[in-house]
Every structure is written in structure tokens, then in C-alpha cells.
Motif scaffolding. Structure first.
Motif, PDB file in Angstrom:
ATOM      1  N   ILE A   1       4.585  -2.418   8.029  1.00 41.84           N
ATOM      2  CA  ILE A   1       4.157  -3.803   8.216  1.00 41.84           C
ATOM      3  C   ILE A   1       2.783  -3.795   8.870  1.00 41.84           C
ATOM      4  CG2 ILE A   1       6.452  -4.837   8.321  1.00 41.84           C
ATOM      5  CD1 ILE A   1       6.298  -4.708  11.354  1.00 41.84           C
ATOM      6  N   ALA A   2       2.050  -4.901   8.670  1.00 45.72           N
ATOM      7  CA  ALA A   2       0.707  -5.081   9.248  1.00 45.72           C
ATOM      8  C   ALA A   2      -0.179  -3.853   9.022  1.00 45.72           C
ATOM      9  CB  ALA A   2       0.803  -5.418  10.748  1.00 45.72           C
ATOM     10  N   PRO A   3      -0.473  -3.472   7.793  1.00 46.56           N
ATOM     11  CA  PRO A   3      -0.168  -4.159   6.537  1.00 46.56           C
ATOM     12  C   PRO A   3       1.217  -3.781   5.959  1.00 46.56           C
ATOM     13  CG  PRO A   3      -1.494  -2.239   6.068  1.00 46.56           C
ATOM     14  CD  PRO A   3      -1.357  -2.292   7.577  1.00 46.56           C
ATOM     15  N   THR A   4       1.692  -4.684   5.086  1.00 47.80           N
ATOM     16  CA  THR A   4       2.933  -4.414   4.353  1.00 47.80           C
ATOM     17  C   THR A   4       2.714  -3.223   3.414  1.00 47.80           C
ATOM     18  OG1 THR A   4       3.734  -6.684   4.439  1.00 47.80           O
ATOM     19  CG2 THR A   4       4.497  -5.338   2.589  1.00 47.80           C
TER      20      THR A   4
ATOM     21  N   ALA B   1      -5.543  -3.546   5.652  1.00 45.20           N
ATOM     22  CA  ALA B   1      -5.661  -4.141   6.992  1.00 45.20           C
ATOM     23  C   ALA B   1      -7.006  -4.844   7.182  1.00 45.20           C
ATOM     24  CB  ALA B   1      -5.479  -3.066   8.057  1.00 45.20           C
TER      25      ALA B   1
ATOM     26  N   ASP C   1      -7.130 -10.414   4.867  1.00 41.28           N
ATOM     27  CA  ASP C   1      -5.841 -11.115   4.853  1.00 41.28           C
ATOM     28  C   ASP C   1      -5.189 -11.025   3.477  1.00 41.28           C
ATOM     29  OD1 ASP C   1      -6.084 -11.844   7.462  1.00 41.28           O
ATOM     30  OD2 ASP C   1      -6.955 -13.816   7.039  1.00 41.28           O
TER      31      ASP C   1
ATOM     32  N   GLY D   1       2.452  -0.961  12.628  1.00 42.54           N
ATOM     33  CA  GLY D   1       1.150  -1.541  12.231  1.00 42.54           C
ATOM     34  C   GLY D   1       0.057  -0.503  12.132  1.00 42.54           C
ATOM     35  N   TRP D   2      -1.071  -0.938  11.550  1.00 38.41           N
ATOM     36  CA  TRP D   2      -2.231  -0.061  11.356  1.00 38.41           C
ATOM     37  C   TRP D   2      -2.938   0.139  12.695  1.00 38.41           C
ATOM     38  CZ3 TRP D   2      -4.224   3.503   8.597  1.00 38.41           C
ATOM     39  CH2 TRP D   2      -5.585   3.812   8.662  1.00 38.41           C
TER      40      TRP D   2
ATOM     41  N   SER E   1      -5.629  -0.135  14.816  1.00 39.69           N
ATOM     42  CA  SER E   1      -6.900  -0.864  14.730  1.00 39.69           C
ATOM     43  C   SER E   1      -7.885  -0.335  15.775  1.00 39.69           C
ATOM     44  CB  SER E   1      -6.645  -2.331  14.947  1.00 39.69           C
ATOM     45  OG  SER E   1      -5.857  -2.545  16.082  1.00 39.69           O
TER      46      SER E   1
END
Length: 451
Positions: A315-318, A417, A420, A448-449, A451
Motif C-alpha cells: 500500500i502507498a503505493p498499491t 509514489a 496520485d 508504504g514507500w 519517502s
């Protein structure tokens, strides 16, 4: 004394010394001979036998879950595995225990030399990986013991080693062109081979097929005095709509109407697989005369999992993974990306084995994605990532080349990521899907990625 894990791994090592799964000769007699020496363990339980080109494993898993919800002890034999070979033999919904698989091998092994010697004397090759794995599964299921085995064909049907078992119910997922070198170059020829799992007096249930395949299945069923029912005719997926984490389906069964049942799987094709699974279970339990009780059906469908089939990995990104490895599977995936998710752009991490129709897979998927991250599965049979990239460019797609899945997934997740409504799908090979599932767990893609 060696641990159970070591004993089980030693079984797999012994199997790997045999001719591999791609080495298929049209002969089931050798498997039958080994089973005969062991008093035919495959005759100690009822059997639901499943063939077809795509959707076999997902349908098999749903049938197993529905049967287990009825309180039956189940065995499930599917191939290939994603991470470890014990996934191929499930007992009561769990991969077989290491001790159980090792004990079953201890029973089988003394007879292997006898059959190999007979084969050698007749100028024939020794027992193969898949033949021995099939026998191992039959023995382990008899030892458990189980009530019903849900049995997926390895390749084809009539001469597949699994066809030494007699299916009370024969299930046909959609039949398409695949393994043309072994099964024939037309749908009718392939259907003829697959129809070999229909036994005298069996119940046959089938997804909707091309007219050529349907004609073959109807003829063979009639020759064996078997009943036959097709999705869209005798039973049907009447309705499906998106729901959180999957879909709601309404099915007109052979024995009952099932309204707005929740199925925790993505993809329109999974709704059709569920309708087929319901018809198979109705046919086995109560001879298609008794509807499945509501809470049993709900429990069975909600317990259905399909690892490596539109499975959410990050998730975040899927990030989803799908084991689509031929054009038919790729078509189902392309439809699912369009209909089952709400993203504007998809990045595709693609790796294909060399014996698959890579061009067909690429042509089917490229129109549905914005960027392809070409890589190669960790297999000596893998297609070169550069060759995949060339096919993507010929199909008019944007592509970058990555030496490993880890590199490709990193690049794809970073791409997704960075804007959107972007997501990533990993597809093209069962081997790649297994690698992705392991990598996602190791790197915790659900956090999640970075960042």
C-alpha cells in the motif's frame, strides 16, 4: 536425528533429481503401476477433478473452502507452488506438515525403485517429478485421512498422472490455447485431451466454453453416461458488483439461488470461478438436488483465498501481484485492472518464462498500463528482460529494463509514489509472483514507500 523440516526438504531434493514438470509424456500407466503396488490410496476418498486452461487453481481453492465449510476433511492438490512445495498438498486448508510429507515419502520410496526398474527393462524413462508428487499427494491424503480430494490436473487431462484418480465430479475451467506443443493446436484438440477426466457416471460442470469445446465435452459426457451442466445455461453468475476488498455476487446454482454473497477476491473472472465452484459442490453433495445452506456458503466463500491471483502486496503505493502467464490470463488481468480498481495509471513489472507466449501477454497488457518495468523471473527458463522490452516497444508501450525483480519493483513503486492515483501490478509468471510475495514480506511493502 534430522528435523521434520530437513526431512521434508530432502523429499523435495529427491523429487528435483527427476525429470522436471515440463517433461511430460502422454502416459499415466507408470503412475498407475506405482499406485497399484501401494493398494490404490486414491480410491479411499471422493474426488473433484479440475482441468481447464485458466482459473483452475482459484476454482479448486474455492471448492476446497466450500467443502471444508460443510465440515468435511479436505485435501487439495494444485500446482505450481509460489514459495514452498508443501503448498501443493493442502490438508484441511493448510499446507501439509513437514513430518506428514516426509512420512508419506517413506511409504512411497521403497516402491519407486521397483517401478523404475520395470520401466528401464521396457526401454522407458524413469518416474518423473510430477508423477511422484502426484503419488505422494494421494498417499498423504489417505494417511490424513480425508473425505474429499480437490485435484487439479497438471497438464491436459486424459494422460495426466492425476487421471489415475476417478473424479466423482469433473470440473472444466475455460479452455483456451496453451501448451499447444503437447495438447494440440486447436481448441477442439485440447478439449479432447482435457475431456479425458470425465469418468463413467460422473457429474460434469463447466464454465462457458467456445462452441468447439462445448461440443467435445457434451459428446464425451454422453459417451460416459455423465451429467453435464454449463455456466450460462444450467447455472449462472447472475450478477456481480464491486465491494470493499472484493465483490458481491448473485449465483443461480443447480439446486438453489444464492443472492448477494460476499467474495473477498478481485476480478470479474473470480465471480465466474465462484459460480463454477458452487455448481461443483452442489453436484458432489446431494447430487445437485440440495441447495448449499446460507451460512455454510458464506463461510466457504469468505474463506476462499487465491494467493498470487490479484493479491494485494503493498500500500502507498498499491501493489498487486497476478500470476497471469498466458494471453488468456492476461486478458482477465487487463479487465480486472480496468473494472476492479480505481486508479488512473498502472505500472507493470513484467517477467515471463521462455516457453510462454510473451508477445501475446505483452500485446494484451500494454494497452492497460502506462509504464512497463521489464525484468526476468529467477529461473533458467526466463525470457531475457531486453527481449521483453523489445516486445513492449513494438506494442507501442513505454518501457525500462531492470536486472532483477527487486530493482524493477523499486523503480515501479517509486514511479507510482511520485503521483496520485497510480498503482503497480507484477505479472507474467508464477515464478515471478512467488518471488514478489517473498520480497514484499521481506521489505514490508505494506508500510508504504520509503519517502
Amino acid at each position: 536425528m534430522s528435523s521434520d523440516r530437513e526431512r521434508a526438504d530432502a523429499v523435495y531434493t529427491a523429487l528435483l533429481e527427476r525429470a522436471g514438470e515440463r517433461w511430460v509424456q502422454p502416459r499415466k500407466e507408470r503412475t498407475a503401476r506405482l499406485l497399484e503396488l501401494m493398494d490404490d490410496p486414491q480410491k479411499t476418498y471422493r474426488v473433484v477433478h479440475i482441468t481447464g486452461t485458466n482459473g483452475k487453481t482459484s476454482t479448486a481453492r474455492m471448492i476446497e473452502s466450500l467443502l471444508r465449510a460443510h465440515g468435511l476433511r479436505t485435501g487439495l492438490f494444485t500446482s505450481p507452488h509460489l514459495e514452498r512445495f508443501t503448498e501443493r498438498i493442502m490438508i484441511d486448508g493448510q499446507p501439509i506438515g513437514d513430518a506428514a510429507v516426509a512420512d508419506a515419502w517413506d511409504e512411497v520410496e521403497p516402491f519407486v525403485g521397483i517401478v523404475d526398474a520395470e520401466l528401464e527393462a521396457g526401454g522407458d524413462a524413469p518416474l518423473t517429478f510430477f508423477e511422484l508428487l502426484t503419488v505422494l499427494a494421494f498417499v498423504a491424503c489417505a494417511d490424513a485421512p480425508i473425505d474429499v480430494l480437490v485435484l487439479e490436473v497438471g497438464m491436459g487431462g486424459s494422460w495426466d498422472s492425476t487421471n489415475t484418480a476417478d473424479g466423482d465430479v469433473a470440473v472444466f475451467a475455460p479452455i483456451d490455447l496453451d501448451h499447444a506443443d503437447r495438447l494440440g493446436g486447436t481448441i477442439a484438440q485440447i478439449a479432447e485431451v482435457k475431456a479425458g477426466i470425465i469418468k463413467d457416471g460422473a457429474a460434469v460442470v463447466s464454465s462457458r466454453q467456445t462452441p468447439e469445446a462445448e461440443a467435445v465435452l457434451r459428446r464425451v459426457a454422453a459417451e460416459h453416461g455423465a451429467t453435464i451442466a454449463f455456466e450460462g445455461q444450467e447455472f449462472a453468475l447472475a450478477e456481480q458488483r464491486l465491494a470493499i476488498g472484493g465483490q458481491q455476487i448473485t449465483v443461480r446454482g443447480l439446486a438453489g439461488q444464492y443472492r448477494e454473497e460476499y467474495l473477498p477476491l478481485y476480478g470479474a473472472h473470480q465471480g465466474f470461478n465462484a459460480a463454477l465452484a458452487i455448481a461443483a459442490v452442489e453436484s458432489l453433495i446431494g447430487g445437485a438436488q440440495h441447495a448449499i445452506v446460507g451460512d455454510v456458503l458464506a463461510e466457504g466463500l469468505q474463506g476462499a483465498t487465491s494467493p498470487g491471483r490479484l493479491q494485494l502486496l503493498g500500500i502507498a503505493p498499491t501493489v498487486v501481484v497476478d500470476a497471469a502467464h498466458n494471453p488468456h490470463g492476461a486478458r482477465a488481468l487487463a479487465e480486472a485492472l480496468r473494472d476492479s480498481f480505481d486508479f488512473d495509471e498502472w505500472g507493470l513489472v513484467l517477467g515471463v518464462l521462455g516457453d510462454k507466449d510473451a508477445a501475446g501477454i505483452v500485446q494484451t497488457l500494454v494497452p492497460s498500463v502506462q509504464h512497463v518495468f521489464a525484468t526476468a523471473p529467477d529461473s533458467d527458463r526466463a525470457s531475457d528482460a531486453d527481449a521483453i522490452a523489445d516486445l513492449v516497444e513494438q506494442a507501442g508501450g513505454r518501457v525500462t529494463v531492470h536486472p532483477s525483480l527487486s530493482d524493477a519493483a523499486d523503480a515501479a513503486r517509486e514511479w507510482a509514489a511520485s503521483a496520485d492515483r497510480r498503482a503497480v501490478v507484477i505479472a507474467g509468471s508464477v515464478v515471478l509472483a512467488g518471488e514478489a510475495i517473498a520480497l514484499a514480506a521481506e521489505e514490508d511493502w505494506k508500510s508504504g514507500w520509503r519517502s
